[in-house]
Write a protein that holds these residues in place. Sequence first.
Motif, PDB file in Angstrom:
ATOM      1  N   SER A 334       0.845  -1.189   0.000  1.00  0.00           N
ATOM      2  CA  SER A 334       0.000   0.000   0.000  1.00  0.00           C
ATOM      3  C   SER A 334       0.884   1.244   0.000  1.00  0.00           C
ATOM      4  CB  SER A 334      -0.903   0.016   1.235  1.00  0.00           C
ATOM      5  OG  SER A 334      -1.797  -1.075   1.224  1.00  0.00           O
ATOM      6  N   GLN A 335       0.355   2.308  -0.628  1.00  0.00           N
ATOM      7  CA  GLN A 335       1.088   3.563  -0.710  1.00  0.00           C
ATOM      8  C   GLN A 335       0.161   4.722  -0.353  1.00  0.00           C
ATOM      9  OE1 GLN A 335       4.328   4.006  -1.435  1.00  0.00           O
ATOM     10  NE2 GLN A 335       4.835   1.887  -1.967  1.00  0.00           N
ATOM     11  N   HIS A 336       0.728   5.721   0.325  1.00  0.00           N
ATOM     12  CA  HIS A 336      -0.006   6.938   0.660  1.00  0.00           C
ATOM     13  C   HIS A 336       0.247   7.990  -0.419  1.00  0.00           C
ATOM     14  CE1 HIS A 336      -1.803  10.155   2.855  1.00  0.00           C
ATOM     15  NE2 HIS A 336      -0.680  10.729   3.226  1.00  0.00           N
ATOM     16  N   TYR A 432      -5.640   4.557   0.128  1.00  0.00           N
ATOM     17  CA  TYR A 432      -4.304   4.116  -0.236  1.00  0.00           C
ATOM     18  C   TYR A 432      -4.271   3.312  -1.544  1.00  0.00           C
ATOM     19  CZ  TYR A 432      -3.763   5.268   4.699  1.00  0.00           C
ATOM     20  OH  TYR A 432      -3.783   5.917   5.905  1.00  0.00           O
ATOM     21  N   HIS A 433      -3.090   3.381  -2.175  1.00  0.00           N
ATOM     22  CA  HIS A 433      -2.854   2.501  -3.318  1.00  0.00           C
ATOM     23  C   HIS A 433      -3.096   1.063  -2.871  1.00  0.00           C
ATOM     24  CE1 HIS A 433      -0.916   0.229  -6.461  1.00  0.00           C
ATOM     25  NE2 HIS A 433      -0.655   1.319  -7.152  1.00  0.00           N
ATOM     26  N   PRO A 434      -3.871   0.292  -3.631  1.00  0.00           N
ATOM     27  CA  PRO A 434      -4.190  -1.069  -3.207  1.00  0.00           C
ATOM     28  C   PRO A 434      -2.944  -1.949  -3.141  1.00  0.00           C
ATOM     29  CG  PRO A 434      -4.844  -0.730  -5.484  1.00  0.00           C
ATOM     30  CD  PRO A 434      -4.453   0.617  -4.950  1.00  0.00           C
ATOM     31  N   THR A 435      -2.948  -2.847  -2.194  1.00  0.00           N
ATOM     32  CA  THR A 435      -1.846  -3.793  -2.071  1.00  0.00           C
ATOM     33  C   THR A 435      -2.240  -5.123  -2.712  1.00  0.00           C
ATOM     34  OG1 THR A 435      -0.351  -4.943  -0.558  1.00  0.00           O
ATOM     35  CG2 THR A 435      -2.593  -4.523   0.238  1.00  0.00           C
ATOM     36  N   GLN A 460      -6.328  -6.310  -3.285  1.00  0.00           N
ATOM     37  CA  GLN A 460      -7.405  -5.335  -3.161  1.00  0.00           C
ATOM     38  C   GLN A 460      -8.012  -4.918  -4.481  1.00  0.00           C
ATOM     39  OE1 GLN A 460      -5.387  -2.438  -0.491  1.00  0.00           O
ATOM     40  NE2 GLN A 460      -7.423  -2.199   0.408  1.00  0.00           N
ATOM     41  N   LEU A 510      -8.040  -1.693   4.865  1.00  0.00           N
ATOM     42  CA  LEU A 510      -7.418  -0.434   4.505  1.00  0.00           C
ATOM     43  C   LEU A 510      -8.232   0.148   3.358  1.00  0.00           C
ATOM     44  CD1 LEU A 510      -3.535  -0.961   4.392  1.00  0.00           C
ATOM     45  CD2 LEU A 510      -4.740   0.767   5.725  1.00  0.00           C
ATOM     46  N   PRO A 512      -8.959   1.598   0.034  1.00  0.00           N
ATOM     47  CA  PRO A 512      -8.175   1.776  -1.187  1.00  0.00           C
ATOM     48  C   PRO A 512      -8.625   3.023  -1.943  1.00  0.00           C
ATOM     49  CG  PRO A 512      -9.926   0.230  -1.624  1.00  0.00           C
ATOM     50  CD  PRO A 512     -10.077   0.648  -0.170  1.00  0.00           C
ATOM     51  N   GLN A 644       6.209   2.700   2.048  1.00  0.00           N
ATOM     52  CA  GLN A 644       5.101   1.763   2.078  1.00  0.00           C
ATOM     53  C   GLN A 644       4.220   2.100   3.270  1.00  0.00           C
ATOM     54  OE1 GLN A 644       5.909  -2.341   3.170  1.00  0.00           O
ATOM     55  NE2 GLN A 644       7.731  -1.764   4.321  1.00  0.00           N
TER      56      GLN A 644
END
Length: 722
Positions: A334-336, A432-435, A460, A510, A512, A644
């Motif tokens: 995941s990314q912010h 967040y960017h999906p993991t 995700q 989280l 996405p 991350q």
Amino acid sequence: MTQVFKLSRRSFLAGTAAAGGLSLGLALPGAAQDASDSTPELNAWVVINPDNTVVVRVAKIEMGQGTLTGLAQLVTEELECDWDNVTWSYPTPGENVARDRVWGSFGTFGSQGIRTSQQMVREGGAAARAMLLQAAANRWGVDAGDVTVAKGVITGPDGATLTYGDVATEAAALEVPTEVTLKDPSEWTVAGTSVLRLDTADKLDGSRKFAIDLTQPGMMLGAVKQTPVLGGKLVSYDADAVMDMPGVQKVMQIGEDTVVVVADTWWRAKTALDALPIEWDLGENATFGMDDLDAMLDEGLTASDAFVGNEAGDVQEALSGAAQVVEAVYHYPSQHHATMEPMNAMALVTDDRCDVWVATQNAETDLAVAAETAGLEIPQCDIHRINLGGGFGRRASASDYTVIAVKVAMEMKGTPVKVIWSREEDSTHGAYHPTTKARMRGALDADGNLTGMHIRISGQSIFAGLMPFALEDGMDPLTFQGLQAESTEGEFGYTVPNLLVDHAMRNPPLRPGFWRGVNNNQNAFYLECFMDELADAAGKDPLEFRRGLMQDHPLHLAVLEKVAEGIGWDTPAPEGRYRGLCQHMGYGSYVAAAAEVSVDDRGNLTIHKIVAATDPGHVVNPQQIEAQIEGSFAYGLSAGLLSQVTIEEGQVQEENFDTYPIVSMWEMPEVESHLIPSGGFWGGVGEPTIFVATPAVMNAVYRATGKRIRELPLNKHDLTPA
């Protein structure tokens, strides 16, 4: 003429939110409004002032990507005015609704700013030019075909001249042409050139206001605190404990999971909020951690339930009959979004009106949710768009900041209230960017030819978490960006006779969202690094291996060949340096990158150079595209090398830039950009080169170290940027 668009807030919300406000097809810009003052509007895109100033109305928002200037260039090109006289303004989504959405979609995301608007704005400029020339011809009593124009000065057959400002009022009274002829890009003189941006000077002198800077007389400010765990709820808080603190005006609960303190300054509001006794019910996700996440994603890698995104031939037969099967598992965390400007919005609500001032990528959806939240109709509300201090998809992913600001303002009717998230609150409550993880399997025959490939993605879905109504029979087609058979948003660039790409949807707790580049990011990492693995297993050069699979994909191949040439792929690298390359296609554009790196004995990585190639079909402002490419590498390398989002006990751990680092200026490599527009289509540029930043570097790192980096970020592997 002005049209009143009667639409309920609920139906408008459904229509605009489906893809963040989808563009409606419009053959020509709307007719001019009644011109009752000295600044007549020729059409929705063009206003001419008596002093010859040209105001270009821009539907897309500026957030540093240059769309504002690019769209103005396209209007100017067809209008044939003087670029030095061009300025701009933003219409509001309320105005758009009232005029039957004459400007189309205000949504600025998916690298669509220019590519989905170019036809409309060019027609707007051409129509305005035709009206101005006709007005001059009418005044002179000649045929419009006998007059010419250059830089806004109209010349008649006898040499007499008039400026656009001289005839603007008369032109505005004419009927808007129903058909116009647009210039061929080969004839462009303003578009296609690196003119100076319209928004630079006021940023440099500090006069440009971002949403977080805005003030109004009597304004109050709110600080926000939300439940630390997704799905948690607020149990109680003790307002009396902080009401006597300096400047505090009000403490309120918003929804089930949010507390806001309002004060006369934001710092006083935050100080009181930090001191406020709060009890949370953290809910069932309070025990979720990274081990649980890994187990969830790992289970999906071999599960029987999966949505198919691309399929050809019989991949299982190809794998079972292969001379060699290559297998690897990759992971993208995941990314912010880490925007420079944290989330914020200012709202003013009365009994019959709601106005919001906000930095947003998706103003029409904000308008809909503001009306829905305030319990008012669309015509009673409006969104006032402010340039963004960073978007990257966060300000398109959700309108939570608008909803909360409106709810707070409803509790303080008649008072403008600006609500600001702290950096920590913004970082731990993002979209967040999906993991995902990917299990990659490739079948090679005895000659090293790729005969089959299975790509299983586990993880995700953005649509499932953010907008489930966009799912297609439960499937999220967005998951397959860059891996689809035919798609302008991300097409698979290789011919593999037996292919299966599928997705086992696994959604951790989280939220996405759309993160710049979206699913193309991880899919390019998975595919392009695995292509290098396959090439090595086949005993072939990575470029030659790819060439053998790309004969039916000439545009993909062209950008790859360009970066290989630029990095000197066929010549020895300087001693101690190693190279990697990759290619991808997304958002209508074809992109490739080649990196040259070195790694010292202590594991310090230096990226000496990256060569990039982009084919967006057409180029409106070369310098802006080059800047976007360089910025894309900074953004993409931050994710690939350093950052991350992790979760422990249900809570995001990275609260600020000390724990969520981004690439510094001194860590950035030299970037050499090649623009090779092939024409015939319009692609985006704001996101595509993000895809190729990480795989090019990781492929080079393997050459330098022998380590396959299959899990990001790189600093988890005893390797760090030097």
